[in-house]
Design a protein around this motif. Structure first.
Motif, PDB file in Angstrom:
ATOM      1  N   VAL A  70     -13.696  37.511 -50.563  1.00  0.00           N
ATOM      2  CA  VAL A  70     -14.087  38.910 -50.330  1.00  0.00           C
ATOM      3  C   VAL A  70     -15.514  39.195 -50.809  1.00  0.00           C
ATOM      4  O   VAL A  70     -16.313  39.748 -50.043  1.00  0.00           O
ATOM      5  CB  VAL A  70     -13.053  39.889 -50.943  1.00  0.00           C
ATOM      6  N   PRO A  71     -15.899  38.817 -52.031  1.00  0.00           N
ATOM      7  CA  PRO A  71     -17.288  39.091 -52.440  1.00  0.00           C
ATOM      8  C   PRO A  71     -18.322  38.392 -51.558  1.00  0.00           C
ATOM      9  O   PRO A  71     -19.380  38.966 -51.261  1.00  0.00           O
ATOM     10  CB  PRO A  71     -17.361  38.567 -53.873  1.00  0.00           C
ATOM     11  N   ARG A  72     -18.019  37.166 -51.115  1.00  0.00           N
ATOM     12  CA  ARG A  72     -18.968  36.467 -50.242  1.00  0.00           C
ATOM     13  C   ARG A  72     -19.108  37.182 -48.906  1.00  0.00           C
ATOM     14  O   ARG A  72     -20.227  37.346 -48.400  1.00  0.00           O
ATOM     15  CB  ARG A  72     -18.524  35.022 -50.008  1.00  0.00           C
ATOM     16  N   LEU A  73     -17.999  37.613 -48.325  1.00  0.00           N
ATOM     17  CA  LEU A  73     -18.058  38.322 -47.053  1.00  0.00           C
ATOM     18  C   LEU A  73     -18.752  39.671 -47.201  1.00  0.00           C
ATOM     19  O   LEU A  73     -19.471  40.105 -46.290  1.00  0.00           O
ATOM     20  CB  LEU A  73     -16.655  38.502 -46.473  1.00  0.00           C
ATOM     21  N   GLU A  74     -18.551  40.343 -48.330  1.00  0.00           N
ATOM     22  CA  GLU A  74     -19.244  41.622 -48.565  1.00  0.00           C
ATOM     23  C   GLU A  74     -20.750  41.408 -48.637  1.00  0.00           C
ATOM     24  O   GLU A  74     -21.524  42.193 -48.079  1.00  0.00           O
ATOM     25  CB  GLU A  74     -18.732  42.265 -49.847  1.00  0.00           C
ATOM     26  N   ALA A 110      -9.748  41.705 -42.895  1.00  0.00           N
ATOM     27  CA  ALA A 110      -8.565  40.850 -43.054  1.00  0.00           C
ATOM     28  C   ALA A 110      -8.528  40.250 -44.457  1.00  0.00           C
ATOM     29  O   ALA A 110      -7.460  40.161 -45.079  1.00  0.00           O
ATOM     30  CB  ALA A 110      -8.565  39.749 -42.008  1.00  0.00           C
ATOM     31  N   ALA A 111      -9.680  39.850 -44.969  1.00  0.00           N
ATOM     32  CA  ALA A 111      -9.736  39.283 -46.319  1.00  0.00           C
ATOM     33  C   ALA A 111      -9.385  40.332 -47.370  1.00  0.00           C
ATOM     34  O   ALA A 111      -8.682  40.034 -48.337  1.00  0.00           O
ATOM     35  CB  ALA A 111     -11.127  38.699 -46.580  1.00  0.00           C
ATOM     36  N   GLN A 112      -9.847  41.562 -47.174  1.00  0.00           N
ATOM     37  CA  GLN A 112      -9.516  42.634 -48.114  1.00  0.00           C
ATOM     38  C   GLN A 112      -8.022  42.938 -48.097  1.00  0.00           C
ATOM     39  O   GLN A 112      -7.422  43.168 -49.145  1.00  0.00           O
ATOM     40  CB  GLN A 112     -10.329  43.887 -47.790  1.00  0.00           C
ATOM     41  N   ARG A 113      -7.410  42.911 -46.905  1.00  0.00           N
ATOM     42  CA  ARG A 113      -5.957  43.116 -46.825  1.00  0.00           C
ATOM     43  C   ARG A 113      -5.219  41.984 -47.541  1.00  0.00           C
ATOM     44  O   ARG A 113      -4.248  42.236 -48.259  1.00  0.00           O
ATOM     45  CB  ARG A 113      -5.506  43.188 -45.363  1.00  0.00           C
ATOM     46  N   GLU A 152     -26.106  41.803 -45.924  1.00  0.00           N
ATOM     47  CA  GLU A 152     -27.311  41.148 -45.413  1.00  0.00           C
ATOM     48  C   GLU A 152     -27.480  41.396 -43.925  1.00  0.00           C
ATOM     49  O   GLU A 152     -28.585  41.657 -43.452  1.00  0.00           O
ATOM     50  CB  GLU A 152     -27.249  39.642 -45.687  1.00  0.00           C
ATOM     51  N   ILE A 153     -26.393  41.348 -43.188  1.00  0.00           N
ATOM     52  CA  ILE A 153     -26.455  41.590 -41.748  1.00  0.00           C
ATOM     53  C   ILE A 153     -26.863  43.031 -41.467  1.00  0.00           C
ATOM     54  O   ILE A 153     -27.698  43.280 -40.594  1.00  0.00           O
ATOM     55  CB  ILE A 153     -25.101  41.250 -41.088  1.00  0.00           C
ATOM     56  N   GLU A 154     -26.295  43.964 -42.206  1.00  0.00           N
ATOM     57  CA  GLU A 154     -26.652  45.372 -42.005  1.00  0.00           C
ATOM     58  C   GLU A 154     -28.123  45.625 -42.309  1.00  0.00           C
ATOM     59  O   GLU A 154     -28.803  46.345 -41.574  1.00  0.00           O
ATOM     60  CB  GLU A 154     -25.773  46.284 -42.868  1.00  0.00           C
TER      61      GLU A 154
END
Length: 52
Positions: free
Chosen positions: A30-34, A5-8, A39-41
């Motif tokens: 967007v960079p923070r969510l990426e 959603a942030a990328q859109r 990190e989660i992956e």
């Protein structure tokens, strides 16, 4: 808000000028969510379920 959603939102506001608050918001978000997604992956790859 999720990464997609942030990328859109960033895509929608790419053409806006520097004074667009939404564009600045998404450019920071967007960079923070990426980073968080990466990190989660990596955490999922390192951990396993130990039920014993």
């Amino acid at each position: 808000m999720n990464l997609q959603a942030a990328q859109r939102g960033l895509t929608v506001h790419q053409g806006c000028g520097e004074s667009c608050d939404a564009r600045r918001y998404f450019q920071g978000l967007v960079p923070r969510l990426e980073t968080i997604a990466k990190e989660i992956e990596s955490m999922r790859a390192r951990t396993s379920w130990n039920i014993w």
